[in-house]
Design an enzyme around this catalytic site. Structure first.
Site, mmCIF file in Angstrom:
data_model
loop_
_atom_site.group_PDB
_atom_site.id
_atom_site.type_symbol
_atom_site.label_atom_id
_atom_site.label_comp_id
_atom_site.label_asym_id
_atom_site.label_seq_id
_atom_site.Cartn_x
_atom_site.Cartn_y
_atom_site.Cartn_z
ATOM 1 N N PHE A 138 0.894 -1.087 0.061
ATOM 2 C CA PHE A 138 -0.041 0.097 0.087
ATOM 3 C C PHE A 138 0.875 1.208 0.048
ATOM 4 O O PHE A 138 1.859 1.233 0.736
ATOM 5 C CB PHE A 138 -0.944 0.015 1.289
ATOM 6 C CG PHE A 138 -1.991 1.065 1.138
ATOM 7 C CD1 PHE A 138 -3.106 0.870 0.341
ATOM 8 C CD2 PHE A 138 -1.664 2.074 2.008
ATOM 9 C CE1 PHE A 138 -3.987 2.030 0.264
ATOM 10 C CE2 PHE A 138 -2.861 3.335 1.925
ATOM 11 C CZ PHE A 138 -3.713 2.980 0.943
ATOM 12 N N ASP A 207 2.233 -4.421 9.168
ATOM 13 C CA ASP A 207 1.216 -3.625 8.948
ATOM 14 C C ASP A 207 -0.088 -4.516 8.883
ATOM 15 O O ASP A 207 -0.086 -5.256 7.766
ATOM 16 C CB ASP A 207 1.557 -2.839 7.631
ATOM 17 C CG ASP A 207 0.172 -1.891 7.454
ATOM 18 O OD1 ASP A 207 -1.176 -2.189 7.983
ATOM 19 O OD2 ASP A 207 -0.015 -0.807 6.749
ATOM 20 N N TYR A 232 -10.462 1.707 11.048
ATOM 21 C CA TYR A 232 -11.820 1.563 10.346
ATOM 22 C C TYR A 232 -12.119 0.520 9.205
ATOM 23 O O TYR A 232 -13.044 0.554 8.535
ATOM 24 C CB TYR A 232 -11.669 2.956 9.676
ATOM 25 C CG TYR A 232 -10.461 3.155 8.707
ATOM 26 C CD1 TYR A 232 -10.155 2.793 7.426
ATOM 27 C CD2 TYR A 232 -9.500 3.773 9.336
ATOM 28 C CE1 TYR A 232 -9.132 2.783 6.845
ATOM 29 C CE2 TYR A 232 -8.203 4.246 8.547
ATOM 30 C CZ TYR A 232 -7.968 3.573 7.458
ATOM 31 O OH TYR A 232 -6.934 3.971 6.624
ATOM 32 N N LYS A 233 -11.260 -0.596 9.301
ATOM 33 C CA LYS A 233 -11.401 -1.666 8.025
ATOM 34 C C LYS A 233 -12.415 -2.619 8.822
ATOM 35 O O LYS A 233 -13.247 -2.510 9.029
ATOM 36 C CB LYS A 233 -10.113 -2.094 7.468
ATOM 37 C CG LYS A 233 -9.343 -0.943 6.544
ATOM 38 C CD LYS A 233 -8.057 -1.754 6.026
ATOM 39 C CE LYS A 233 -7.247 -0.656 5.569
ATOM 40 N NZ LYS A 233 -7.793 -0.195 4.191
ATOM 41 N N ARG A 381 -11.704 -5.630 -6.512
ATOM 42 C CA ARG A 381 -11.365 -6.001 -5.107
ATOM 43 C C ARG A 381 -12.616 -6.489 -4.278
ATOM 44 O O ARG A 381 -13.569 -5.671 -4.147
ATOM 45 C CB ARG A 381 -10.602 -4.977 -4.250
ATOM 46 C CG ARG A 381 -9.482 -5.440 -3.461
ATOM 47 C CD ARG A 381 -8.764 -4.372 -3.103
ATOM 48 N NE ARG A 381 -9.345 -3.281 -2.633
ATOM 49 C CZ ARG A 381 -8.714 -2.573 -1.661
ATOM 50 N NH1 ARG A 381 -7.723 -2.946 -0.892
ATOM 51 N NH2 ARG A 381 -9.649 -1.407 -1.052
HETATM 52 C C1 PLP Z 1 -1.747 -1.620 4.151
HETATM 53 C C2 PLP Z 1 -2.243 -0.289 4.560
HETATM 54 N N1 PLP Z 1 -1.444 0.443 5.422
HETATM 55 C C3 PLP Z 1 -2.040 1.503 5.871
HETATM 56 C C4 PLP Z 1 -3.209 2.281 5.198
HETATM 57 C C5 PLP Z 1 -3.818 3.577 5.732
HETATM 58 O O1 PLP Z 1 -2.987 4.213 6.546
HETATM 59 P P1 PLP Z 1 -3.980 5.544 7.373
HETATM 60 O O2 PLP Z 1 -4.702 5.050 8.337
HETATM 61 O O3 PLP Z 1 -2.821 6.327 7.759
HETATM 62 O O4 PLP Z 1 -4.583 6.273 6.220
HETATM 63 C C6 PLP Z 1 -4.194 1.364 4.424
HETATM 64 C C7 PLP Z 1 -5.446 1.744 3.960
HETATM 65 O O5 PLP Z 1 -5.555 3.052 3.828
HETATM 66 C C8 PLP Z 1 -3.695 0.201 3.997
HETATM 67 O O6 PLP Z 1 -4.340 -0.564 3.303
HETATM 68 N N1 3DJ Z 2 -8.298 5.184 4.064
HETATM 69 C C1 3DJ Z 2 -9.011 5.281 3.029
HETATM 70 C C2 3DJ Z 2 -9.668 6.640 2.872
HETATM 71 O O1 3DJ Z 2 -9.379 7.593 3.707
HETATM 72 C C3 3DJ Z 2 -10.278 6.838 1.786
HETATM 73 C C4 3DJ Z 2 -10.420 5.708 0.878
HETATM 74 C C5 3DJ Z 2 -9.902 4.522 0.956
HETATM 75 C C6 3DJ Z 2 -9.465 4.159 2.077
HETATM 76 C C7 3DJ Z 2 -8.767 3.030 2.065
HETATM 77 O O2 3DJ Z 2 -8.703 2.625 3.403
HETATM 78 C C8 3DJ Z 2 -8.190 2.243 1.285
HETATM 79 C C9 3DJ Z 2 -7.465 0.867 1.449
HETATM 80 N N2 3DJ Z 2 -6.500 1.236 2.392
HETATM 81 C C10 3DJ Z 2 -6.954 0.012 0.407
HETATM 82 O O3 3DJ Z 2 -6.786 -0.958 0.874
HETATM 83 O O4 3DJ Z 2 -7.145 0.286 -0.833
#
Ligand code: PLP
Ligand code: 3DJ
Length: 422
Positions: A138, A207, A232-233, A381
């Site tokens: 990511f 992660d 949030y996932k 996905r």
């Molecule tokens: C593998 C991974 N790491 C980190 C993040 C996001 O990090 P953050 O909470 O800082 O937006 C995501 C998705 O947004 C992710 O899929």
């Molecule tokens: N964190 C997100 C956001 O703030 C907006 C839209 C999507 C996301 C996501 O979490 C994307 C996600 N991490 C992904 O796996 O693509």
């Protein structure tokens, strides 16, 4: 193997909707769906991006806003136990990821927590200067690793996932990987990779964004050093929910994170001019935690109360296997590829398909109430949250996808026009 996956693997005949309903009838987690507020006409396959809303959240938020904030005011930091929320919520998440309650704390975003851990790990391996990462991770993980490298003079080396083991050389200070890849859904063998990293003297940051709440994870069983993940996932904490950070107890006294804010201080309310890190996991805090987000996440996590994570994994694998088998059975003429491993042990809780017209197909699916997402250049996905999805949902999602393909509706201009995607 539980009854759900057993009934699937023993069936030689084509799978029918009745078959899926029979699997639902045998599903010990089926009643958990009632804990979520999902629209009737939606099949939600995007919990790997933003989890569904647990019904426990609104009343908790109302209480926090209308009573604790509006009436309790500043007194609520003590009277409503606001102050220890990062530790309390961390303790709940710890039970889902194989950690001790005192090893996990909730604060900041995943990106910020990754930054804190990368700098900490480099400091703990002075004399080595390589941050080893993976291609195809990511983006935020790679961006943060590059940023830390630029700041510290370390080298950020990214290799293909298949080459990670071989790239673990004696100059690696820290290895940073996402356990379940956000695009392919492929999972690393956490125990084997961590063991190899330790053999060469490197630390590992996992992660768990696509792992926590999606499948069991045994951080301490794998002797993991550090981990981060999203609230949030699959933990369903709501948009922008704070992230969690894990530091193994054996590192608590040596870890020195770089954002030395007052909530990570040993005695924050003495307001001294010199920073002294708090003992234990508390030193990973920076400033005031996002309390409203913590309360939502805390309420959301009650949906996991009493859930056996092995049963959750069995259901998740049954759902993803069912989806893959129905793609084979129903969609073989429509040009889809499979980007996720067929082998159960190698995948997380998502299935990714490939198709050159994936963007338009996903938009047409969403318009019909089946919500997945698209990741460039060609990935469709689908995330499977075992707490709120049924086997019949999988059947219905595939039937809708088949309808989208057979009708050709995805070719219409409204679906072909690219917009910013989530
Ligand atoms: C593998 C991974 N790491 C980190 C993040 C996001 O990090 P953050 O909470 O800082 O937006 C995501 C998705 O947004 C992710 O899929
Ligand atoms: N964190 C997100 C956001 O703030 C907006 C839209 C999507 C996301 C996501 O979490 C994307 C996600 N991490 C992904 O796996 O693509």
């Amino acid at each position: 193997m539980n009854i759900v996956s057993q009934s699937l693997s023993s069936s030689a005949a084509p799978i029918s909707r009745a078959h899926c309903l029979a699997m639902d009838a045998a599903d010990t987690l089926a009643s958990r769906r009632d804990l979520f507020a999902l629209p009737q006409d939606v099949i939600y396959l995007d919990g790997n991006s933003l989890g569904a809303m647990p019904k426990a959240v609104p009343s908790r938020m109302t209480q926090a806003i209308e009573q604790e904030w509006a009436v309790g005011l500043i007194r609520s930091w003590n009277d409503a136990d606001w102050y220890p929320a990062p530790q309390r919520v961390g303790g709940r998440i710890a039970s889902l990821i194989g950690a001790k309650p005192n090893e996990v704390i909730v604060a900041d975003s995943t990106s910020v927590n990754l930054f804190k851990l990368l700098v900490s790990a480099l400091r703990m391996r002075a004399g080595r200067n390589v941050i080893l990462g993976e291609n195809g991770n990511f983006p935020t993980d790679a961006y943060v690793a590059s940023g830390v490298a630029e700041l510290t003079g370390a080298q950020h080396r990214a290799v293909a996932p298949a080459d990670v083991m071989a790239a673990l050389t004696e100059d690696v200070a820290v290895l940073t990987l996402t356990h379940v890849n956000y695009k392919s859904g492929q999972a690393y063998d956490m125990a084997a990779v961590t063991r190899r990293a330790h053999e060469v003297g490197a630390l590992v940051i996992w992660d768990l964004a696509h792992t926590a709440g999606a499948m069991p994870c045994d951080l301490n069983g794998c002797e993991a050093d550090f981990a981060v993940g999203c609230g949030y996932k699959y933990l369903n904490g709501g948009p922008g929910a704070p992230s969690f950070v894990f530091v193994a107890e054996r590192h608590h006294e040596s870890v020195r994170q770089p954002i030395t804010g007052w909530h990570g201080h040993a005695k924050p309310f003495e307001f001294t001019q010199t920073y002294v890190p708090a003992p234990g996991i508390d030193r990973m805090l920076v400033g005031t935690a996002p309390q409203m987000g913590l309360f939502a996440l805390e309420a959301a996590l009650t949906a996991f109360d009493g859930v056996d994570m092995q049963a959750l994994r069995a259901k998740s694998l049954a759902l993803t296997e069912l989806f893959i088998r129905l793609v084979d059975q129903e969609l073989s003429e429509h040009g889809f590829g499979l980007a996720t491993p067929r082998e159960a042990g190698l995948r997380g809780s998502q299935v990714s398909l490939t198709h050159a017209e994936g963007y338009a197909i996903v938009q047409a699916l969403i318009a019909r109430g089946v919500i997945g997402d698209f990741r460039a250049p060609d990935i469709l996905r689908f995330g499977f949250a075992a707490l709120y999805l049924s086997h019949a949902d999988v059947w219905d999602a595939i039937a809708t996808l088949k309808d989208v393909m057979v009708s050709g509706i995805w070719r219409s201009a409204e679906f072909m026009a690219r917009k910013a995607v989530t």
